[in-house]
Design an enzyme around this catalytic site. Structure first.
Site, mmCIF file in Angstrom:
data_model
loop_
_atom_site.group_PDB
_atom_site.id
_atom_site.type_symbol
_atom_site.label_atom_id
_atom_site.label_comp_id
_atom_site.label_asym_id
_atom_site.label_seq_id
_atom_site.Cartn_x
_atom_site.Cartn_y
_atom_site.Cartn_z
ATOM 1 N N ASP A 1 -2.241 -3.551 9.798
ATOM 2 C CA ASP A 1 -0.800 -3.065 9.371
ATOM 3 C C ASP A 1 -0.221 -4.311 8.302
ATOM 4 O O ASP A 1 0.878 -4.326 7.990
ATOM 5 C CB ASP A 1 0.118 -3.454 10.683
ATOM 6 C CG ASP A 1 0.249 -4.326 11.441
ATOM 7 O OD1 ASP A 1 -0.524 -5.137 11.184
ATOM 8 O OD2 ASP A 1 0.914 -4.481 12.452
ATOM 9 N N SER A 2 -1.215 -5.233 8.040
ATOM 10 C CA SER A 2 -0.861 -6.130 6.975
ATOM 11 C C SER A 2 -0.689 -5.304 5.822
ATOM 12 O O SER A 2 -0.392 -5.810 4.735
ATOM 13 C CB SER A 2 -2.017 -7.478 6.978
ATOM 14 O OG SER A 2 -3.181 -6.727 7.185
ATOM 15 N N ASP B 1 -4.943 -0.202 12.903
ATOM 16 C CA ASP B 1 -3.943 -0.969 13.847
ATOM 17 C C ASP B 1 -2.873 0.207 14.367
ATOM 18 O O ASP B 1 -2.685 0.890 13.325
ATOM 19 C CB ASP B 1 -2.971 -1.928 12.692
ATOM 20 C CG ASP B 1 -3.579 -3.461 13.234
ATOM 21 O OD1 ASP B 1 -4.066 -3.568 14.450
ATOM 22 O OD2 ASP B 1 -3.119 -4.073 12.270
ATOM 23 N N LYS C 1 -6.365 -0.927 17.136
ATOM 24 C CA LYS C 1 -5.924 -2.163 17.639
ATOM 25 C C LYS C 1 -4.479 -2.073 18.078
ATOM 26 O O LYS C 1 -3.758 -1.447 17.235
ATOM 27 C CB LYS C 1 -6.368 -3.063 16.734
ATOM 28 C CG LYS C 1 -5.748 -4.734 17.023
ATOM 29 C CD LYS C 1 -6.483 -5.588 16.024
ATOM 30 C CE LYS C 1 -5.879 -6.007 14.802
ATOM 31 N NZ LYS C 1 -4.185 -6.251 14.827
ATOM 32 N N GLU D 1 -1.241 -4.895 19.458
ATOM 33 C CA GLU D 1 -0.676 -6.205 19.704
ATOM 34 C C GLU D 1 -0.109 -6.264 21.407
ATOM 35 O O GLU D 1 0.762 -5.171 21.696
ATOM 36 C CB GLU D 1 0.308 -6.670 18.589
ATOM 37 C CG GLU D 1 -0.188 -6.844 17.588
ATOM 38 C CD GLU D 1 0.862 -7.368 16.358
ATOM 39 O OE1 GLU D 1 1.987 -7.706 16.825
ATOM 40 O OE2 GLU D 1 0.418 -7.156 15.313
ATOM 41 N N GLU E 1 -4.934 -14.869 17.260
ATOM 42 C CA GLU E 1 -4.292 -15.062 16.048
ATOM 43 C C GLU E 1 -3.672 -16.443 16.238
ATOM 44 O O GLU E 1 -2.727 -16.531 16.960
ATOM 45 C CB GLU E 1 -3.630 -13.912 15.288
ATOM 46 C CG GLU E 1 -2.872 -14.614 14.024
ATOM 47 C CD GLU E 1 -2.254 -13.138 13.239
ATOM 48 O OE1 GLU E 1 -2.549 -11.977 13.585
ATOM 49 O OE2 GLU E 1 -1.785 -13.572 12.172
#
Ligand code: KIV
Length: 272
Positions: free
Chosen positions: A52-53, A91, A121, A123, A190
């Site tokens: 999602d960057s 993501d 993925k 978070e 991270e």
């Protein structure tokens, strides 16, 4: 020549677990489009993360929060069309899995069906446990992400190193064990202290892939545009730049502008 102990053909989630067991490090990079993904896959990267960057590097947003599920699917579908060997992890964007497990499953199913990605993925630790379980129960592989979790940036307030204090480090270790126990196939850590990351990697059998988490983990991930030096305002200590594409591209494009203005391009051989 590969320096891996074994030759891994098409990468699956099982391959990654085997790589950890065999002591082979895992390489992971982001990609968000067909052309870049073709180069990354062809260069032998084991895992391509459609991160999602993309919200930052592709769309120019300050945070990862604005990117939508539709936009992630669009990026991921282009990546999937390019790859022959890499595992493609996509993501789940902010807001697509936090509210309830059913919504999380619906979002993950959309990613798998509409992009052809191989895994998702997301978070967080125990706060999103039920969502992860629901996705896993549908047969969709899940990669966890702990430590600095950019979707929570407004809760943290800064992008500094996480889990330096004992209480947060303890929670992170508990979350990593929980993610392994419920069936995640890998975890991204991270921006946490290297010693803590190594401790986590040694305490679980699934691969731990680090970004700003030192060398004692099972693999590394970087944002492609950062490691190629296309972005130049961002200088975290963990980032190794392998190229200075920002400068090279600027020079090439300036030369093109000069050539056009000077009527030097196209020349006789460059026309019909
Ligand atoms: O979105 C992303 O690029 C990521 C990596 C930084 C791990 O999540």
């Amino acid at each position: 020549m590969s320096i891996a102990k074994r030759d891994y053909k098409r990468i699956t989630v099982k391959t990654l677990v085997d790589m950890k067991a065999n002591g082979d490090k895992i390489s992971m990079l982001t990609a968000y489009d067909y052309t870049m993904a073709k180069i990354v896959d062809g260069a032998g990267v084991d895992v391509i993360l459609v991160g999602d960057s993309a919200s930052n590097v592709m769309a120019g947003h300050e945070t990862t929060l604005p990117i939508t599920l539709d936009q992630m699917i669009y990026h991921a579908a282009g990546v999937v069309r390019a790859i022959e060997r890499s595992l493609v992890v996509v993501d789940l964007p902010f807001g697509s899995y936090q509210s309830d497990p059913k919504e999380a499953l619906r979002s993950a199913i959309r990613i798998m069906k509409e992009s052809g990605g191989h895994a998702v993925k997301l978070e967080g630790g125990k706060e999103v446990k039920e969502s992860i379980k629901r996705i896993l129960n549908a047969g969709i592989p899940v990669m966890g992400h702990l430590g600095l979790t950019p979707q929570s940036i407004y809760k943290f307030g800064t992008y500094t190193v996480r889990a330096k204090e004992e209480e947060e480090a303890h929670k992170l270790k508990e979350d990593a064990l929980m993610l392994e126990r419920i069936g995640c196939f890998a975890i991204v850590l991270e921006k946490i202290p290297a010693k803590l990351a190594q401790e986590v990697a040694e305490s679980i059998s699934i691969p731990v892939i680090g970004i700003g988490a030192g060398n004692g983990v099972d693999g590394q991930v970087l944002v492609l545009h950062d490691m190629l030096g296309m972005t130049h305002e961002f200088h975290p200590r963990f980032l190794r730049r392998y190229m200075n594409l920002y400068e090279d591209m600027t020079n090439s494009i300036s030369q093109y502008v000069k050539d056009v203005k000077a009527v030097d391009f196209p020349n006789d051989e460059e026309q019909y």
